[in-house]
Write a protein that holds these residues in place. Structure first.
Motif, PDB file in Angstrom:
ATOM      1  N   PHE A 136       5.870  30.377  25.898  1.00  0.00           N
ATOM      2  CA  PHE A 136       5.595  29.094  26.552  1.00  0.00           C
ATOM      3  C   PHE A 136       5.788  27.943  25.570  1.00  0.00           C
ATOM      4  O   PHE A 136       6.485  26.970  25.840  1.00  0.00           O
ATOM      5  CB  PHE A 136       4.164  29.095  27.112  1.00  0.00           C
ATOM      6  CG  PHE A 136       3.782  27.816  27.788  1.00  0.00           C
ATOM      7  CD1 PHE A 136       4.129  27.577  29.120  1.00  0.00           C
ATOM      8  CD2 PHE A 136       3.093  26.820  27.094  1.00  0.00           C
ATOM      9  CE1 PHE A 136       3.790  26.382  29.738  1.00  0.00           C
ATOM     10  CE2 PHE A 136       2.746  25.627  27.713  1.00  0.00           C
ATOM     11  CZ  PHE A 136       3.090  25.404  29.034  1.00  0.00           C
ATOM     12  N   THR A 137       5.156  28.058  24.416  1.00  0.00           N
ATOM     13  CA  THR A 137       5.243  26.973  23.428  1.00  0.00           C
ATOM     14  C   THR A 137       6.630  26.906  22.789  1.00  0.00           C
ATOM     15  O   THR A 137       7.203  25.814  22.645  1.00  0.00           O
ATOM     16  CB  THR A 137       4.172  27.163  22.334  1.00  0.00           C
ATOM     17  OG1 THR A 137       2.879  27.106  22.947  1.00  0.00           O
ATOM     18  CG2 THR A 137       4.275  26.090  21.270  1.00  0.00           C
ATOM     19  N   ALA A 138       7.174  28.059  22.420  1.00  0.00           N
ATOM     20  CA  ALA A 138       8.474  28.065  21.740  1.00  0.00           C
ATOM     21  C   ALA A 138       9.561  27.485  22.639  1.00  0.00           C
ATOM     22  O   ALA A 138      10.389  26.672  22.194  1.00  0.00           O
ATOM     23  CB  ALA A 138       8.834  29.488  21.320  1.00  0.00           C
ATOM     24  N   GLU A 139       9.564  27.874  23.899  1.00  0.00           N
ATOM     25  CA  GLU A 139      10.584  27.351  24.823  1.00  0.00           C
ATOM     26  C   GLU A 139      10.431  25.843  25.002  1.00  0.00           C
ATOM     27  O   GLU A 139      11.422  25.108  25.102  1.00  0.00           O
ATOM     28  CB  GLU A 139      10.494  28.078  26.160  1.00  0.00           C
ATOM     29  CG  GLU A 139      10.970  29.529  26.066  1.00  0.00           C
ATOM     30  CD  GLU A 139      10.786  30.311  27.360  1.00  0.00           C
ATOM     31  OE1 GLU A 139      10.278  29.725  28.329  1.00  0.00           O
ATOM     32  OE2 GLU A 139      11.143  31.503  27.372  1.00  0.00           O
ATOM     33  N   SER A 140       9.192  25.373  25.030  1.00  0.00           N
ATOM     34  CA  SER A 140       8.954  23.928  25.164  1.00  0.00           C
ATOM     35  C   SER A 140       9.499  23.191  23.943  1.00  0.00           C
ATOM     36  O   SER A 140      10.118  22.126  24.066  1.00  0.00           O
ATOM     37  CB  SER A 140       7.452  23.656  25.300  1.00  0.00           C
ATOM     38  OG  SER A 140       6.933  24.301  26.438  1.00  0.00           O
ATOM     39  N   MET A 141       9.270  23.743  22.777  1.00  0.00           N
ATOM     40  CA  MET A 141       9.712  23.082  21.544  1.00  0.00           C
ATOM     41  C   MET A 141      11.234  23.141  21.388  1.00  0.00           C
ATOM     42  O   MET A 141      11.845  22.197  20.883  1.00  0.00           O
ATOM     43  CB  MET A 141       9.037  23.721  20.329  1.00  0.00           C
ATOM     44  CG  MET A 141       7.553  23.496  20.300  1.00  0.00           C
ATOM     45  SD  MET A 141       7.145  21.741  20.402  1.00  0.00           S
ATOM     46  CE  MET A 141       5.432  21.834  20.889  1.00  0.00           C
ATOM     47  N   ILE A 142      11.823  24.224  21.809  1.00  0.00           N
ATOM     48  CA  ILE A 142      13.294  24.309  21.767  1.00  0.00           C
ATOM     49  C   ILE A 142      13.882  23.277  22.730  1.00  0.00           C
ATOM     50  O   ILE A 142      14.859  22.588  22.414  1.00  0.00           O
ATOM     51  CB  ILE A 142      13.755  25.741  22.109  1.00  0.00           C
ATOM     52  CG1 ILE A 142      13.330  26.703  20.994  1.00  0.00           C
ATOM     53  CG2 ILE A 142      15.268  25.795  22.314  1.00  0.00           C
ATOM     54  CD1 ILE A 142      13.478  28.175  21.337  1.00  0.00           C
ATOM     55  N   ALA A 143      13.264  23.135  23.899  1.00  0.00           N
ATOM     56  CA  ALA A 143      13.741  22.135  24.862  1.00  0.00           C
ATOM     57  C   ALA A 143      13.616  20.726  24.301  1.00  0.00           C
ATOM     58  O   ALA A 143      14.392  19.834  24.658  1.00  0.00           O
ATOM     59  CB  ALA A 143      12.944  22.258  26.161  1.00  0.00           C
ATOM     60  N   SER A 144      12.660  20.517  23.411  1.00  0.00           N
ATOM     61  CA  SER A 144      12.472  19.192  22.814  1.00  0.00           C
ATOM     62  C   SER A 144      13.317  18.984  21.570  1.00  0.00           C
ATOM     63  O   SER A 144      13.239  17.930  20.941  1.00  0.00           O
ATOM     64  CB  SER A 144      10.985  18.982  22.467  1.00  0.00           C
ATOM     65  OG  SER A 144      10.253  18.758  23.655  1.00  0.00           O
ATOM     66  N   GLY A 145      14.105  19.990  21.191  1.00  0.00           N
ATOM     67  CA  GLY A 145      15.072  19.797  20.110  1.00  0.00           C
ATOM     68  C   GLY A 145      14.763  20.465  18.794  1.00  0.00           C
ATOM     69  O   GLY A 145      15.466  20.218  17.802  1.00  0.00           O
ATOM     70  N   ALA A 146      13.733  21.305  18.722  1.00  0.00           N
ATOM     71  CA  ALA A 146      13.397  21.956  17.440  1.00  0.00           C
ATOM     72  C   ALA A 146      14.601  22.706  16.881  1.00  0.00           C
ATOM     73  O   ALA A 146      15.357  23.332  17.629  1.00  0.00           O
ATOM     74  CB  ALA A 146      12.231  22.918  17.626  1.00  0.00           C
ATOM     75  N   ASP A 147      14.753  22.654  15.561  1.00  0.00           N
ATOM     76  CA  ASP A 147      15.825  23.421  14.918  1.00  0.00           C
ATOM     77  C   ASP A 147      15.453  24.890  14.809  1.00  0.00           C
ATOM     78  O   ASP A 147      16.340  25.748  14.715  1.00  0.00           O
ATOM     79  CB  ASP A 147      16.082  22.881  13.504  1.00  0.00           C
ATOM     80  CG  ASP A 147      16.706  21.496  13.536  1.00  0.00           C
ATOM     81  OD1 ASP A 147      17.818  21.370  14.066  1.00  0.00           O
ATOM     82  OD2 ASP A 147      16.069  20.551  13.038  1.00  0.00           O
ATOM     83  N   GLY A 148      14.173  25.161  14.777  1.00  0.00           N
ATOM     84  CA  GLY A 148      13.758  26.551  14.641  1.00  0.00           C
ATOM     85  C   GLY A 148      12.320  26.735  15.056  1.00  0.00           C
ATOM     86  O   GLY A 148      11.533  25.784  15.101  1.00  0.00           O
ATOM     87  N   ILE A 149      11.986  27.983  15.356  1.00  0.00           N
ATOM     88  CA  ILE A 149      10.619  28.368  15.688  1.00  0.00           C
ATOM     89  C   ILE A 149      10.121  29.279  14.578  1.00  0.00           C
ATOM     90  O   ILE A 149      10.819  30.221  14.187  1.00  0.00           O
ATOM     91  CB  ILE A 149      10.553  29.106  17.041  1.00  0.00           C
ATOM     92  CG1 ILE A 149      11.015  28.182  18.164  1.00  0.00           C
ATOM     93  CG2 ILE A 149       9.149  29.651  17.305  1.00  0.00           C
ATOM     94  CD1 ILE A 149      10.167  26.939  18.373  1.00  0.00           C
ATOM     95  N   ASN A 150       8.936  28.988  14.082  1.00  0.00           N
ATOM     96  CA  ASN A 150       8.345  29.843  13.053  1.00  0.00           C
ATOM     97  C   ASN A 150       7.185  30.633  13.636  1.00  0.00           C
ATOM     98  O   ASN A 150       6.226  30.044  14.142  1.00  0.00           O
ATOM     99  CB  ASN A 150       7.866  29.003  11.871  1.00  0.00           C
ATOM    100  CG  ASN A 150       7.350  29.872  10.721  1.00  0.00           C
ATOM    101  OD1 ASN A 150       7.651  31.063  10.663  1.00  0.00           O
ATOM    102  ND2 ASN A 150       6.600  29.281   9.828  1.00  0.00           N
ATOM    103  N   LEU A 151       7.305  31.953  13.620  1.00  0.00           N
ATOM    104  CA  LEU A 151       6.177  32.816  13.944  1.00  0.00           C
ATOM    105  C   LEU A 151       5.539  33.155  12.605  1.00  0.00           C
ATOM    106  O   LEU A 151       6.108  33.920  11.818  1.00  0.00           O
ATOM    107  CB  LEU A 151       6.631  34.077  14.669  1.00  0.00           C
ATOM    108  CG  LEU A 151       7.443  33.882  15.953  1.00  0.00           C
ATOM    109  CD1 LEU A 151       7.754  35.233  16.590  1.00  0.00           C
ATOM    110  CD2 LEU A 151       6.705  33.002  16.933  1.00  0.00           C
TER     111      LEU A 151
END
Lengths: 104, 348
Positions: free
Chosen positions: B188-203
């Motif tokens: 939920f959060t990662a997809e939202s952040m990718i939609a907002s333009g994040a270059d990467g997701i950190n787990l």
């Protein structure tokens, strides 16, 4: 501690080409030597020059890649990322999003 | 032979005879080798480490040309942790402008995916504005943190309460349910952040709650990779060894409990991770030469088997950095330098 690592073994970010090398790692899963070689070729400089703040200040200003101390009428922020995406021939997520938002 | 001024794993200064320094390096490497079933450092590598400790320089660094990329997990959180009254976009600019950061990470002080769900729109707006004014690649990061999914903080029975009662099956079922919910929250959060333009997701800090925590991270990564083939996913681990809190959890037919970094990275690669952040815990009762040799032995093998970039975790208490709120420059710079020079890694 973060500063200690940056000084001891870091590429210097925008002081050099650390952000550009990071982008190749992130977007193409390139290992460090491959990513450095790729960026150096695109910038038309030697690999050793990637962490030279004097050389990279000139290169970044000339190519509009963003600088630590921005000058008037030089690309900065999102403007620079448009140029970085073109230079490195990669998709930058926020650049694509920006283009979509303004119907480019 | 003289004595060398160095430190213990808790950062306290100590003078140790040269012969003992050499023995600590060998013992630290041997410990990692025996635990992980991996090669110990060779004579040349042991000598390199001994020499780096024998030097009296306050600060040491890699040779020019050997620099690597820095990623900073929980970056904006660390600005707040120091008590700086600074909003997060300015914090990110401080990372890239003042600290020469190669990448930066936006995060919330409640650094877990679950509590981000109700406030994700606020996080997206900050991210979108930050991306307009920053230059370096920008991650959004948080922890899977499966501890938040059991009583009293979450919806499922607490395995730590069930197991002492002998309710092993019920405890394992609780972990299974927590994995499902955690994956949903991460996506939920990662997809939202990718939609907002994040270059990467950190787990980040994956495996903090054991094998179920690691499994949630792997499943979420696979799902994100399938949906976003080009997005960067970084996975940073919580410890050197995946704790078997469930004990039988598997991913792609491989039991997760007990895996060391060189084994963890293979599963991370399979799941679609772009950058892997392995961990080796610092032992406060042992010397820094022992800790550095041990950490490098683990990390070197991880780097050698990996096909993706490796950013070794070297924050406070891991990667042989001392367990102290203010890690000393002499040991941190030695650890940083030796790790990069001997492991041929891609970043920290």
């Amino acid at each position: 501690m973060a500063l200690t690592h940056a000084q001891a073994s870091g590429m210097g970010g925008m002081r050099g080409a650390g952000d550009l090398v990071a982008r190749m790692m992130m977007s193409k899963k390139m290992r460090i030597n491959e990513a450095k070689a790729y960026v150096a070729e695109k910038l038309k400089i030697g690999v050793q020059d990637l962490t030279d703040s004097v050389i990279m200040t000139e290169v970044r200003q000339e190519l509009g890649l963003g600088q630590i101390s921005p000058l008037p009428n030089n690309a900065k922020g999102m403007e620079s990322k448009f140029k970085i995406a073109d230079l490195l021939d990669i998709d930058i997520n926020c650049v694509s999003r920006f283009k979509g938002m303004v119907n480019m | 032979m003289g004595k060398i001024l160095t430190r213990m794993g808790d950062g306290s200064p100590v003078e140790i005879p040269e012969a003992e320094i050499m023995q600590d390096i060998i013992d630290g490497s041997t410990d990692a080798s025996e635990r992980g079933g991996i090669p110990a450092l060779n004579d040349e590598e042991v000598k390199y480490l001994f020499d780096i400790f024998k030097r009296q320089d306050r600060f040491v660094s890699v040779q020019q040309g050997n620099e690597v990329v820095m990623s900073y997990d929980a970056g904006t959180l660390k600005i707040r942790r120091h008590g700086l009254i600074e909003e997060r976009i300015a914090s990110l600019q401080m990372y890239e402008k003042f600290m020469g950061a190669d990448t930066a990470e936006l995060c919330h002080v409640d650094y877990s995916y679950k509590p981000l769900k109700p406030i994700v729109a606020y996080e997206q707006t900050i991210l979108e504005q930050a991306l307009l004014v920053t230059h370096v690649p920008l991650f959004y990061g948080a922890m899977p943190n499966l501890g938040l999914y059991s009583h009293p903080d979450g919806p499922f029975p607490n395995p730590s309460e069930l197991m002492p009662m002998g309710k092993i099956t019920e405890a394992m079922e609780s972990y299974d349910l927590a994995v499902e919910d955690a994956v949903t929250d991460i996506l939920f959060t990662a997809e939202s952040m990718i939609a907002s333009g994040a270059d990467g997701i950190n787990l980040d800090t994956v495996g903090a709650a054991g094998d179920a925590d690691f499994k949630a991270g792997l499943i979420a990564t696979r799902k994100l990779r399938d949906k976003y083939p080009d997005i960067c996913i970084e996975m940073g681990m919580a410890g050197e060894f995946v704790l078997g809190m469930h004990g039988s959890m598997e991913y792609n037919g491989r039991r997760l409990a007990g895996l060391y970094p060189h084994q963890q990275v293979k599963l991370a690669q399979d799941a679609g991770v772009s950058i892997f952040g392995p961990v080796c815990n610092t032992n406060t009762s042992m010397s820094s030469p022992w800790n550095i040799a041990r950490a490098i032995t683990f990390m070197k093998e991880c780097c050698e088997v990996a096909t993706i970039p490796i950013h070794v975790n070297m924050g406070m208490g891991v990667g042989s950095v001392t367990v102290n709120e203010h890690p000393p420059v002499d040991i941190t710079s030695r650890a940083s330098t030796a790790m990069v020079e001997l492991c041929k890694l891609d970043g920290l």
